[in-house]
Scaffold this active site. Structure first.
Site, PDB file in Angstrom:
ATOM      1  N   LYS A 283       0.861  -1.183   0.000  1.00 38.03           N
ATOM      2  CA  LYS A 283       0.000   0.000   0.000  1.00 38.03           C
ATOM      3  C   LYS A 283       0.900   1.236   0.000  1.00 38.03           C
ATOM      4  CE  LYS A 283      -3.703   2.339   2.544  1.00 38.03           C
ATOM      5  NZ  LYS A 283      -4.591   2.286   3.718  1.00 38.03           N
TER       6      LYS A 283
ATOM      7  N   LYS B  29      -1.939  -1.546  -3.926  1.00 34.41           N
ATOM      8  CA  LYS B  29      -2.807  -0.370  -3.919  1.00 34.41           C
ATOM      9  C   LYS B  29      -1.951   0.889  -3.988  1.00 34.41           C
ATOM     10  CE  LYS B  29      -6.265   1.976  -1.037  1.00 34.41           C
ATOM     11  NZ  LYS B  29      -6.918   2.053   0.275  1.00 34.41           N
TER      12      LYS B  29
END
Length: 322
Positions: free
Chosen positions: A192, A245
Site C-alpha cells: 500500500k 494499492k
C-alpha cells in the site's frame, strides 16, 4: 514473407476468439460505505455514483450487487464518535459490525470483506496508536487484533488489514485462530503506497489525518523491491491474498508480484483513479465506458486475480451490453 498478424484482428468475432485477457463480474469487489443513522443514502460528492448508506438501507446496494453478479464487497464504516484509540472500531454494536450482520442477513452467500484500520475511528486520523507525533507500531497491533476479532464475530468472511503496521498479519492470524476463526481469511494490503490518488476516499471515509502524513508507514511510490519484501513477509505471516494499492500507476508492482508469488493477487483501483475518469467524462473529454474498461483490463492483464473497483456495478452492466 510478411507476418499477417492483422488477420486475427479482422472482425469482432475473431478478436473475441483470440482475446488473452477476459473480464467477468467474478473479478470484481465493490467497496461499500456504511454510516450511522437511519434512512440515509447520500451521494459522495468526490465519487459520483457512490453513496453513504445507513444500515437500514444497505438492502438497496446489496440488491444491485446481486443483480450485477458481483460475488463480494469490502465494507468501510464511518462512526459517529472517535477517540485517541479508535474504541468504536471494535465494539459489538459498532457501525461495521452492524453492517456485516445486516449484509449477511440479506445475502448469506455474498463474500463480506472488512477493512481493518483505525484511521476512520481515531480522532487524529492516523492508522494506529500515537506516541507523541509517531505511530507506535507494536502497541497498534493489539488494537488491530481487537478490531479483526470483532469483525469475525459479526460474521465477516475475510478481514483486510490496511494499516501497514509491521507484523499485523501474524498478529491477526494468531488472534483469529485462538478464537476458533480459523476459516476467516486475510487479504492484506501488502503493498500500500503513500499515494496522491487517495484524496476522494478520505472525504468518503472521513479519514484524513489531522496532522502530518502517512509516509512513515505507507510505502514510497518510488520503491518496488521493497514491495516484494512486504508481500513476502505477509505471506509468511499467514496472508491468504495480498494486495497492491493503488492499481493503475502500479501495474509493474502487480506484475512483479504475480511472477514471484503463488498466492492470489488483489489490486485496488482507488478513488482518485475513479474520480479522474468521472471528471474527464463529465467534461466530454473521454468515453467513460471505454476508458474504465481499458483500465480494468490492464489491471487484470498485469496479473491481478481480484479487482477492487468503484466501477464494479457499471463494469458488469457494460460487459452484459457487449
Amino acid at each position: 514473407m510478411i507476418n499477417r498478424r492483422r488477420r486475427l484482428r479482422a472482425s469482432t468475432a475473431i478478436r473475441d476468439l483470440v482475446r488473452e485477457t477476459i473480464l467477468t463480474p467474478k473479478d470484481f469487489i465493490l467497496p461499500i460505505f456504511v454510516v450511522e443513522g437511519e434512512n440515509i443514502k447520500e451521494e459522495i460528492s468526490s465519487m459520483p455514483g457512490n453513496y453513504h448508506y445507513s444500515v437500514d438501507r444497505l438492502y438497496e446496494i446489496i440488491d444491485e450487487i446481486e443483480k450485477a453478479g458481483i460475488r463480494g464487497i469490502i465494507l468501510f464504516g464511518l462512526p459517529d464518535t472517535k477517540d485517541e484509540v479508535g474504541t468504536s472500531a471494535w465494539t459489538d454494536d459498532g457501525i461495521v459490525q452492524r453492517g456485516v450482520r445486516k449484509i449477511k442477513e440479506l445475502n448469506k452467500e455474498l463474500l463480506v470483506i472488512t477493512d481493518i484500520c483505525m484511521c476512520q475511528f481515531t480522532s487524529h486520523g492516523h492508522c494506529g496508536i500515537m506516541d507523541g507525533c509517531v505511530i507506535d507500531n507494536d502497541a497498534t497491533l493489539h488494537y488491530l487484533e481487537k478490531i479483526a476479532l470483532s469483525h469475525a464475530k459479526a460474521g465477516a468472511d475475510m478481514v483486510a488489514p490496511s494499516d501497514m503496521m509491521d507484523g499485523r498479519v501474524g498478529a491477526i492470524r494468531n488472534i483469529l485462530d485462538e478464537n476458533n476463526f480459523k476459516n476467516v481469511s486475510i487479504m492484506s494490503y501488502s503493498a500500500k503506497y503513500s499515494s496522491a490518488f487517495y484524496g476522494p476516499f478520505r472525504e468518503a471515509a472521513h479519514s484524513a489525518p489531522q496532522s502530518g502524513d502517512r509516509k512513515t508507514y505507507q510505502m514510497d511510490p518510488a520503491n518496488i523491491r521493497e514491495a516484494m519484501c512486504e508481500i513476502e513477509d505477509d505471506i509468511k505471516e499467514g496472508a491468504d491474498i495480498v494486495m497492491v494499492k493503488p492499481a493503475i500507476s502500479y501495474l509493474d508492482v502487480i506484475r512483479w508480484a504475480r511472477d514471484r508469488f503463488d498466492v492470489p493477487i488483489a489490486a485496488y483501483s482507488v478513488s482518485g483513479e475513479f474520480a479522474m475518469v468521472k471528471a474527464a467524462a463529465e467534461k466530454g473529454l473521454i468515453n467513460e465506458k471505454n476508458i474504465a474498461m481499458e483500465m480494468l483490463t490492464s489491471i487484470k492483464r498485469a496479473g491481478a486475480h481480484i479487482i477492487i473497483t468503484y466501477y464494479a456495478i457499471d463494469a458488469c452492466r457494460w460487459l452484459k451490453e457487449d
